[in-house]
Design a protein around this motif. Structure first.
Motif, mmCIF file in Angstrom:
data_model
loop_
_atom_site.group_PDB
_atom_site.id
_atom_site.type_symbol
_atom_site.label_atom_id
_atom_site.label_comp_id
_atom_site.label_asym_id
_atom_site.label_seq_id
_atom_site.Cartn_x
_atom_site.Cartn_y
_atom_site.Cartn_z
ATOM 1 N N THR A 79 0.828 -1.209 0.000
ATOM 2 C CA THR A 79 0.000 0.000 0.000
ATOM 3 C C THR A 79 0.862 1.259 0.000
ATOM 4 O O THR A 79 0.605 2.206 -0.751
ATOM 5 C CB THR A 79 -0.947 -0.004 1.211
ATOM 6 N N MET A 80 1.892 1.270 0.839
ATOM 7 C CA MET A 80 2.778 2.439 0.903
ATOM 8 C C MET A 80 3.554 2.617 -0.395
ATOM 9 O O MET A 80 3.795 3.746 -0.836
ATOM 10 C CB MET A 80 3.732 2.325 2.090
ATOM 11 N N ALA A 81 3.935 1.533 -1.033
ATOM 12 C CA ALA A 81 4.640 1.615 -2.308
ATOM 13 C C ALA A 81 3.738 2.199 -3.392
ATOM 14 O O ALA A 81 4.180 3.009 -4.207
ATOM 15 C CB ALA A 81 5.152 0.235 -2.720
ATOM 16 N N ILE A 82 2.485 1.787 -3.386
ATOM 17 C CA ILE A 82 1.525 2.334 -4.349
ATOM 18 C C ILE A 82 1.395 3.842 -4.150
ATOM 19 O O ILE A 82 1.436 4.614 -5.109
ATOM 20 C CB ILE A 82 0.151 1.635 -4.220
ATOM 21 N N MET A 83 1.267 4.270 -2.896
ATOM 22 C CA MET A 83 1.147 5.694 -2.599
ATOM 23 C C MET A 83 2.414 6.446 -3.016
ATOM 24 O O MET A 83 2.338 7.513 -3.628
ATOM 25 C CB MET A 83 0.861 5.903 -1.115
ATOM 26 N N ALA A 84 3.583 5.893 -2.700
ATOM 27 C CA ALA A 84 4.845 6.551 -3.067
ATOM 28 C C ALA A 84 4.965 6.678 -4.578
ATOM 29 O O ALA A 84 5.402 7.718 -5.097
ATOM 30 C CB ALA A 84 6.037 5.775 -2.499
ATOM 31 N N ASN A 85 4.555 5.646 -5.292
ATOM 32 C CA ASN A 85 4.627 5.671 -6.751
ATOM 33 C C ASN A 85 3.692 6.734 -7.329
ATOM 34 O O ASN A 85 4.072 7.495 -8.223
ATOM 35 C CB ASN A 85 4.288 4.282 -7.292
ATOM 36 N N ASP A 86 2.480 6.785 -6.806
ATOM 37 C CA ASP A 86 1.517 7.794 -7.268
ATOM 38 C C ASP A 86 2.037 9.210 -6.990
ATOM 39 O O ASP A 86 1.970 10.092 -7.847
ATOM 40 C CB ASP A 86 0.164 7.616 -6.597
ATOM 41 N N LEU A 87 2.551 9.421 -5.787
ATOM 42 C CA LEU A 87 3.069 10.743 -5.428
ATOM 43 C C LEU A 87 4.310 11.093 -6.239
ATOM 44 O O LEU A 87 4.490 12.261 -6.616
ATOM 45 C CB LEU A 87 3.365 10.818 -3.938
ATOM 46 N N ALA A 88 5.153 10.114 -6.520
ATOM 47 C CA ALA A 88 6.353 10.380 -7.319
ATOM 48 C C ALA A 88 5.978 10.926 -8.693
ATOM 49 O O ALA A 88 6.580 11.888 -9.167
ATOM 50 C CB ALA A 88 7.205 9.119 -7.442
#
Length: 107
Positions: free
Chosen positions: A83-92
């Motif tokens: 979940t955190m990786a998905i969020m980091a990817n979206d924010l990146a």
């Protein structure tokens, strides 16, 4: 949790962690104006996310086929990492676009 499913959870943690790290490196590169490196890191994040999702899909498919997947702290931890990786990817992606606009480059 069987040994195979434990290993699956650990693979999700591994790939999700790599994806998150690559996404954060993409933001750092964009902040420095290195958009080529930012895009390269974002692509790496995408590959790692795909690997994590592939393993997660295997667990989901097993559950749907009647093979229960025990819910335990390791699997919860794996899902949290994903979940955190998905969020980091979206924010990146959004940060890179923002840095490009700031540099006068069409996003």
């Amino acid at each position: 949790m069987t040994k195979d499913k434990y290993e699956d959870a650990m693979q999700i943690i591994l790939h999700a962690g790599n994806a998150k790290s690559a996404a954060l490196l993409a933001i750092d590169a964009a902040a420095e104006g290195d958009f080529e490196e930012a895009n390269r890191q974002l692509e790496e994040a995408g590959r790692e996310m795909a690997d994590a999702h592939h393993v997660q899909f295997g667990l989901t498919k097993a559950e749907a086929s009647g093979e229960p997947v025990d819910l335990n702290i390791i699997l919860i931890h794996a899902e949290d990492h994903l979940t955190m990786a998905i969020m980091a990817n979206d924010l990146a992606s959004r940060f890179i676009d923002l840095y490009k606009r700031e540099a006068g480059i069409a996003a």
